[in-house]
Design an enzyme around this catalytic site. Structure first.
Site, PDB file in Angstrom:
ATOM      1  CG  ASN A   1      43.555  41.550  31.811  1.00 57.33           C
ATOM      2  OD1 ASN A   1      44.745  41.837  31.710  1.00 57.33           O
ATOM      3  ND2 ASN A   1      42.829  41.881  32.868  1.00 57.33           N
ATOM      4  CD1 TRP A   2      46.926  36.877  28.231  1.00 54.81           C
ATOM      5  CD2 TRP A   2      48.961  37.433  27.508  1.00 54.81           C
ATOM      6  NE1 TRP A   2      47.093  36.330  26.990  1.00 54.81           N
ATOM      7  CE2 TRP A   2      48.337  36.651  26.525  1.00 54.81           C
ATOM      8  CE3 TRP A   2      50.259  37.907  27.269  1.00 54.81           C
ATOM      9  CZ2 TRP A   2      48.966  36.324  25.314  1.00 54.81           C
ATOM     10  CZ3 TRP A   2      50.882  37.585  26.072  1.00 54.81           C
ATOM     11  CH2 TRP A   2      50.228  36.798  25.110  1.00 54.81           C
ATOM     12  CE  LYS A   3      43.003  38.996  35.362  1.00 48.46           C
ATOM     13  NZ  LYS A   3      42.082  38.735  36.421  1.00 48.46           N
TER      14      LYS A   3
ATOM     15  N   GLY B   1      38.366  35.827  38.416  1.00 46.16           N
ATOM     16  CA  GLY B   1      39.401  34.943  38.948  1.00 46.16           C
ATOM     17  C   GLY B   1      38.901  34.018  40.040  1.00 46.16           C
TER      18      GLY B   1
ATOM     19  N   GLY C   1      40.309  36.573  31.530  1.00 48.87           N
ATOM     20  CA  GLY C   1      41.575  36.609  32.251  1.00 48.87           C
ATOM     21  C   GLY C   1      42.253  35.255  32.183  1.00 48.87           C
ATOM     22  N   GLY C   2      42.052  34.445  33.220  1.00 50.73           N
ATOM     23  CA  GLY C   2      42.753  33.167  33.362  1.00 50.73           C
ATOM     24  C   GLY C   2      42.769  32.310  32.108  1.00 50.73           C
TER      25      GLY C   2
HETATM   26  C1  PEP Z   1      39.639  39.814  34.018  1.00 51.01           C
HETATM   27  O1  PEP Z   1      40.734  39.914  34.515  1.00 51.01           O
HETATM   28  O2  PEP Z   1      39.202  40.778  33.380  1.00 51.01           O
HETATM   29  C2  PEP Z   1      38.894  38.558  34.172  1.00 51.01           C
HETATM   30  C3  PEP Z   1      37.662  38.521  33.754  1.00 51.01           C
HETATM   31  O3  PEP Z   1      39.540  37.511  34.758  1.00 51.01           O
HETATM   32  P1  PEP Z   1      39.038  35.963  34.846  1.00 51.01           P
HETATM   33  O4  PEP Z   1      38.549  35.574  33.476  1.00 51.01           O
HETATM   34  O5  PEP Z   1      40.225  35.188  35.271  1.00 51.01           O
HETATM   35  O6  PEP Z   1      37.916  35.933  35.835  1.00 51.01           O
END
Ligand code: PEP
Length: 254
Positions: free
Chosen positions: A11-13, A176, A236-237
């Site tokens: 998930n690149w947001k 995050g 995410g990150g």
């Molecule tokens: C997400 O956005 O779904 C997520 C799990 O982010 P991160 O891995 O950065 O915690």
């Protein structure tokens, strides 16, 4: 693991426009040879979706998803995109109920359920995100919160559609933040979600992928993914870096 194939979502947001999306795909593809034993899905910002679909044309094993869609089919909703538009642009998967949407954009359970409806009717497979805040966990409300978030969506669906879901358990306090749920905590929460599902679809709940999200990194992915009932990861990150994401997608699962 319980589902047939582990699922790895990136998930690149709000990161990466079309050029960066193409560059990522090329770098990732060099590090991640096609594999039939896992599902890999990238969720770019909507504006980069067609570019990423184009770049992945010769890598059908790398699928593309949309981060969010509007709960209506069409209309006067400036800035929004519909599930059918996302499908037309090549999205095979769609997130619904991500905690950032719930917190920043007011997506409540009812709206999330309608988004899942829109995704399904557009032929886009939904990834329903659920998870508790730290406050809720500390107050002993984990089971209640997961039950509410899952039921709001699942009760509206046909049995067939219930089997189409992927559910991402993402404790809000781990997203995050660099904090990860312990493998045992993740497995326990996945079991709660699966029990809720089983109340609707019985044994078929075993085959519904329930994936973990929250600060998944190359260093912790292996341990998380060998826990019973943890069928993959939503990242995410660490999914912004092709090398890190390729290394997560390569972990040996149980
Ligand atoms: C997400 O956005 O779904 C997520 C799990 O982010 P991160 O891995 O950065 O915690």
């Amino acid at each position: 693991m319980s589902a047939a194939r582990p699922f790895f979502g990136g998930n690149w947001k709000m990161h990466k426009g079309p050029d960066e999306a193409r560059a990522f795909l090329h770098a990732f593809a060099e590090r991640h040879p096609p594999r039939e034993d896992r599902t890999v899905v990238l969720f770019p910002p909507a504006i980069a979706l067609p570019a990423l679909v184009g770049a992945a044309a010769d890598r059908p094993d790398v699928e593309v998803g949309v981060q969010d869609v509007h709960q209506e089919r069409e209309g006067a909703h400036t800035g929004a995109i519909s599930a059918s538009m996302a499908a037309e642009a090549g999205a095979r998967w769609g997130l619904a109920g991500h905690s950032e949407r719930r917190r920043e954009f007011g997506d409540d359970d009812e709206r999330v359920a309608r988004k899942v409806d829109r995704l399904l009717e557009a032929g886009v497979a939904p990834v329903l995100c659920v998870g508790e805040t730290l406050e809720q966990r500390d107050a002993g409300r984990l089971q209640e919160v997961l039950h509410r978030q899952v039921s709001a969506v699942v009760e509206r669906l046909s049995d067939r559609d219930r089997r189409e879901l992927v559910i991402a358990y993402e404790p809000v306090w781990a997203i995050g933040t660099g904090r990860t749920a312990s493998p045992e905590d993740a497995a326990a929460a996945h079991e709660l979600v699966r029990k809720d599902l089983a109340a609707w679809i019985g044994d078929a709940a075993e085959a519904v992928p329930i994936i973990y999200g929250g600060s998944v990194k190359p260093a912790n992915a292996g341990e998380l993914l060998t826990m019973p009932g943890v069928d993959g990861a939503l990242v995410g990150g660490a999914s912004l870096d092709p090398e890190a994401f390729a290394s997560i997608c390569a972990v040996v699962t149980a």
